[in-house]
Write a protein that holds these residues in place. Structure first.
Motif, PDB file in Angstrom:
ATOM      1  N   HIS A   5      43.591  12.260 -28.620  1.00 44.94           N
ATOM      2  CA  HIS A   5      43.660  12.119 -30.281  1.00 44.94           C
ATOM      3  C   HIS A   5      42.966  11.016 -30.669  1.00 44.94           C
ATOM      4  N   ARG A   6      42.838   9.232 -29.859  1.00 42.94           N
ATOM      5  CA  ARG A   6      42.420   8.065 -30.478  1.00 42.94           C
ATOM      6  C   ARG A   6      41.573   8.470 -29.474  1.00 42.94           C
ATOM      7  N   PHE A   7      41.074   8.506 -28.665  1.00 44.31           N
ATOM      8  CA  PHE A   7      39.273   9.091 -28.641  1.00 44.31           C
ATOM      9  C   PHE A   7      38.576   9.103 -29.170  1.00 44.31           C
ATOM     10  N   ILE A   8      38.962  10.515 -29.524  1.00 46.86           N
ATOM     11  CA  ILE A   8      38.436  11.569 -30.671  1.00 46.86           C
ATOM     12  C   ILE A   8      37.967  10.802 -32.147  1.00 46.86           C
ATOM     13  N   ALA A   9      39.637  10.123 -32.266  1.00 48.76           N
ATOM     14  CA  ALA A   9      38.598   9.597 -33.642  1.00 48.76           C
ATOM     15  C   ALA A   9      38.664   8.451 -34.178  1.00 48.76           C
ATOM     16  N   PHE A  10      38.687   8.074 -32.265  1.00 46.61           N
ATOM     17  CA  PHE A  10      37.385   6.551 -32.502  1.00 46.61           C
ATOM     18  C   PHE A  10      35.796   6.649 -33.009  1.00 46.61           C
ATOM     19  N   ASN A  11      35.705   7.351 -32.336  1.00 50.84           N
ATOM     20  CA  ASN A  11      34.399   8.000 -32.463  1.00 50.84           C
ATOM     21  C   ASN A  11      33.681   9.253 -33.404  1.00 50.84           C
ATOM     22  N   LYS A  12      35.183   9.411 -34.382  1.00 50.24           N
ATOM     23  CA  LYS A  12      34.413  10.168 -35.840  1.00 50.24           C
ATOM     24  C   LYS A  12      34.123  11.838 -34.554  1.00 50.24           C
ATOM     25  N   LEU A  13      34.316  12.570 -34.246  1.00 53.80           N
ATOM     26  CA  LEU A  13      34.412  13.798 -33.235  1.00 53.80           C
ATOM     27  C   LEU A  13      34.727  14.727 -34.275  1.00 53.80           C
ATOM     28  N   ASP A  14      36.030  14.417 -34.597  1.00 58.22           N
ATOM     29  CA  ASP A  14      36.279  15.718 -34.841  1.00 58.22           C
ATOM     30  C   ASP A  14      35.511  16.547 -36.252  1.00 58.22           C
ATOM     31  N   GLY A  15      34.515  16.014 -36.762  1.00 56.48           N
ATOM     32  CA  GLY A  15      33.528  17.176 -37.712  1.00 56.48           C
ATOM     33  C   GLY A  15      33.119  18.157 -36.897  1.00 56.48           C
ATOM     34  N   LEU A  16      32.163  17.039 -35.857  1.00 59.80           N
ATOM     35  CA  LEU A  16      30.784  17.305 -34.909  1.00 59.80           C
ATOM     36  C   LEU A  16      31.657  18.878 -33.764  1.00 59.80           C
ATOM     37  N   ILE A  17      33.032  18.012 -33.738  1.00 58.26           N
ATOM     38  CA  ILE A  17      33.467  19.897 -33.066  1.00 58.26           C
ATOM     39  C   ILE A  17      33.517  20.740 -33.797  1.00 58.26           C
ATOM     40  N   ALA A  18      34.924  19.874 -34.961  1.00 56.23           N
ATOM     41  CA  ALA A  18      35.214  21.697 -35.566  1.00 56.23           C
ATOM     42  C   ALA A  18      33.550  22.442 -36.140  1.00 56.23           C
ATOM     43  N   ASP A  19      32.247  21.801 -36.903  1.00 54.88           N
ATOM     44  CA  ASP A  19      31.714  22.007 -36.927  1.00 54.88           C
ATOM     45  C   ASP A  19      30.993  23.251 -36.145  1.00 54.88           C
ATOM     46  N   ASN A  20      30.700  22.817 -35.095  1.00 54.95           N
ATOM     47  CA  ASN A  20      30.471  23.338 -33.561  1.00 54.95           C
ATOM     48  C   ASN A  20      30.919  25.167 -34.088  1.00 54.95           C
ATOM     49  N   LEU A  21      32.448  24.549 -33.517  1.00 58.47           N
ATOM     50  CA  LEU A  21      33.607  25.971 -33.198  1.00 58.47           C
ATOM     51  C   LEU A  21      33.943  26.553 -33.960  1.00 58.47           C
ATOM     52  N   SER A  22      33.387  26.157 -35.574  1.00 58.90           N
ATOM     53  CA  SER A  22      33.128  27.125 -36.654  1.00 58.90           C
ATOM     54  C   SER A  22      31.902  28.353 -36.292  1.00 58.90           C
ATOM     55  N   ARG A  23      30.667  28.042 -35.106  1.00 57.32           N
ATOM     56  CA  ARG A  23      29.599  28.894 -35.080  1.00 57.32           C
ATOM     57  C   ARG A  23      29.901  29.739 -34.051  1.00 57.32           C
ATOM     58  N   LEU A  24      31.126  29.573 -33.525  1.00 58.49           N
ATOM     59  CA  LEU A  24      31.035  29.927 -32.407  1.00 58.49           C
ATOM     60  C   LEU A  24      31.273  31.212 -32.092  1.00 58.49           C
ATOM     61  N   ASP A  25      30.487  32.313 -31.795  1.00 62.45           N
ATOM     62  CA  ASP A  25      30.573  34.103 -31.114  1.00 62.45           C
ATOM     63  C   ASP A  25      30.832  33.531 -29.449  1.00 62.45           C
ATOM     64  N   ILE A  26      32.135  34.014 -28.599  1.00 60.25           N
ATOM     65  CA  ILE A  26      32.515  33.414 -28.112  1.00 60.25           C
ATOM     66  C   ILE A  26      32.055  35.037 -26.978  1.00 60.25           C
ATOM     67  N   HIS A  27      30.976  36.183 -27.587  1.00 62.03           N
ATOM     68  CA  HIS A  27      30.485  37.236 -27.166  1.00 62.03           C
ATOM     69  C   HIS A  27      28.962  37.451 -26.776  1.00 62.03           C
ATOM     70  N   SER A  28      28.914  35.794 -26.967  1.00 61.16           N
ATOM     71  CA  SER A  28      27.141  35.406 -26.902  1.00 61.16           C
ATOM     72  C   SER A  28      27.074  33.945 -26.328  1.00 61.16           C
ATOM     73  N   GLY A  29      26.400  34.593 -24.530  1.00 58.95           N
ATOM     74  CA  GLY A  29      26.052  33.637 -23.944  1.00 58.95           C
ATOM     75  C   GLY A  29      25.641  32.373 -24.421  1.00 58.95           C
ATOM     76  N   ALA A  30      24.777  32.699 -25.377  1.00 61.39           N
ATOM     77  CA  ALA A  30      23.220  31.792 -25.993  1.00 61.39           C
ATOM     78  C   ALA A  30      24.427  31.071 -26.299  1.00 61.39           C
ATOM     79  N   SER A  31      25.173  31.572 -27.037  1.00 59.10           N
ATOM     80  CA  SER A  31      26.682  30.452 -28.320  1.00 59.10           C
ATOM     81  C   SER A  31      27.075  30.179 -27.912  1.00 59.10           C
ATOM     82  N   LEU A  32      27.952  30.447 -26.698  1.00 54.48           N
ATOM     83  CA  LEU A  32      28.965  29.459 -26.132  1.00 54.48           C
ATOM     84  C   LEU A  32      27.995  28.441 -25.451  1.00 54.48           C
TER      85      LEU A  32
END
Length: 387
Positions: A159-186
């Motif tokens: 959690h410290r690593f993610i917060a220190f590098n401000k990765l929360d937003g990047l991770i959430a934005d990418n996961l919000s567009r994820l379609d696990i049934h699409s190989g390209a999206s994954l």
């Protein structure tokens, strides 16, 4: 300014066409926002009623769009008929605050400890050290079984690593567009998150904690040893086994430990790990990554013990052992056919059946060359890894 206001009011009073035009534009906007809101409602209902496996960030994102659309509809209604729908804004805010409160998960602590020795009592806390490390600590501290010397880089360090590098937003934005049934999206989402993690910086206080535990290990050894860096996510090696989903890095030198650490963290977002987690119904925050750092063992033979087969009854009184010559890497990667032993759960256990191995080569640890692959000699081919 007063002259400009007077001019505006005059135009409104004596140019009713402009007023009608503005109201018509607001009405068109209202229809568009209403259509979009209904589409989002239908998508959310489909996820709920059809039990569609999606990352929770997808739900949060769709609700956010829905709430914005409803807010815009209220604004358009106010433009069409000023004053009549003023109370709607207050009701919308109340409902929106309540829903967002329900959607927000509790934030985990990013405070120390960032590294814990396996012989420390805190190593028994799965929420802090993950499933694999907690089980290893339990085997050592409770059962007094021999385990490799080592420590665990905690979930709080993650959690410290993610917060220190401000990765929360990047991770959430990418996961919000994820379609696990699409190989390209994954592939696209996984690559974006993994690249960001591998390029990030390990915070100084986490570095200090790791360095301190590493120094404690070195003090126990008479010579420099190589390390195995292994995943230990929360929930791993439990009902949610995550077997084979995360990365293990062997033969790591002390100067490479931080790069190896980031590689294991990144494996939390590999395509297969994402599919497994989402299909199991876990949110991203429910599976933070801790990382085991243990000494490499030059194993003569290795194995995996299965205490209960998935398709067997709970009352089944057998366990199975899958064993290979050398390190277990070729076994868990599916590259070697192991010897298989069935044993009765008695005291002491009794072997009830054996199946010979079909192993041709073994992976071994060499202090000079690192990990090397050797062809089995005649004696090993003829003999089982376990007598």
């Amino acid at each position: 300014m007063i002259k400009n206001l007077f001019k505006y009011w005059t135009l409104q009073v004596f140019n009713p066409g402009a007023v009608i035009k503005d109201k018509y534009a607001s009405f068109q906007s209202l229809l568009e926002k209403d259509k979009h809101a209904h589409e989002l409602m239908a998508e959310l209902e489909e996820i709920y009623y059809d039990q569609m496996p999606v990352d929770f960030n997808v739900i949060e994102d769709k609700y956010g769009q829905f709430s914005t659309a409803v807010g815009d509809m209220i604004a358009d209604l106010f433009k069409i008929c000023p004053g009549k729908y003023a109370a709607l804004s207050s009701f919308h805010k109340k409902f929106d605050d309540y829903v967002r409160f329900m959607l927000v998960s509790e934030r985990e602590s990013a405070e120390p400890p960032y590294a814990v020795a396996l012989d420390h009592r805190q190593a028994l806390e799965e929420s802090l050290v993950g499933g694999k490390a907690a089980n290893l600590a339990r085997a050592s501290q409770t059962l007094q079984l021999p385990v490799p010397a080592g420590f665990v880089i905690t979930t709080r360090a993650f959690h410290r690593f993610i917060a220190f590098n401000k990765l929360d937003g990047l991770i959430a934005d990418n996961l919000s567009r994820l379609d696990i049934h699409s190989g390209a999206s994954l592939a696209d989402v996984s690559d974006a998150i993994c690249r960001a993690i591998r390029a990030a910086t390990v915070p100084g206080d986490v570095v200090d904690a790791i360095t301190g535990e590493l120094a404690g290990l070195q003090a126990q050894w008479d010579h420099t040893r190589r390390l195995a860096i292994r995943s230990s996510a929360k929930g791993e090696d439990s009902k949610t086994s995550f077997a084979g989903q995360y990365q293990t890095i062997l033969n790591v030198g002390e100067t490479d430990i931080f790069n190896a650490y980031k590689q294991v963290l990144a494996s939390k977002y590999s395509p297969s790990a994402l599919v497994y987690r989402i299909n199991y119904g876990l949110t991203d925050r429910e599976a933070p990554m801790a990382v085991l750092v243990v000494e490499m063992i030059a194993a003569k033979a290795s194995g995996v013990m299965v205490t209960r087969e998935p398709n067997e009854e709970a009352t089944d009184n057998r366990l199975s052992i899958h064993a290979v010559w050398g390190l277990g890497q070729l076994l868990v990667d599916g590259q070697s056919v192991p010897a298989v032993y069935q044993a009765a759960k008695t005291d002491p256990p009794a072997i009830v059946s054996k199946r010979p191995h079909q192993q041709v080569e073994q992976r071994v640890f060499d202090s000079d060359q690192g990990l090397v692959t050797h062809i089995l000699d005649d004696a090993q081919i003829a003999q089982a890894p376990i007598p």
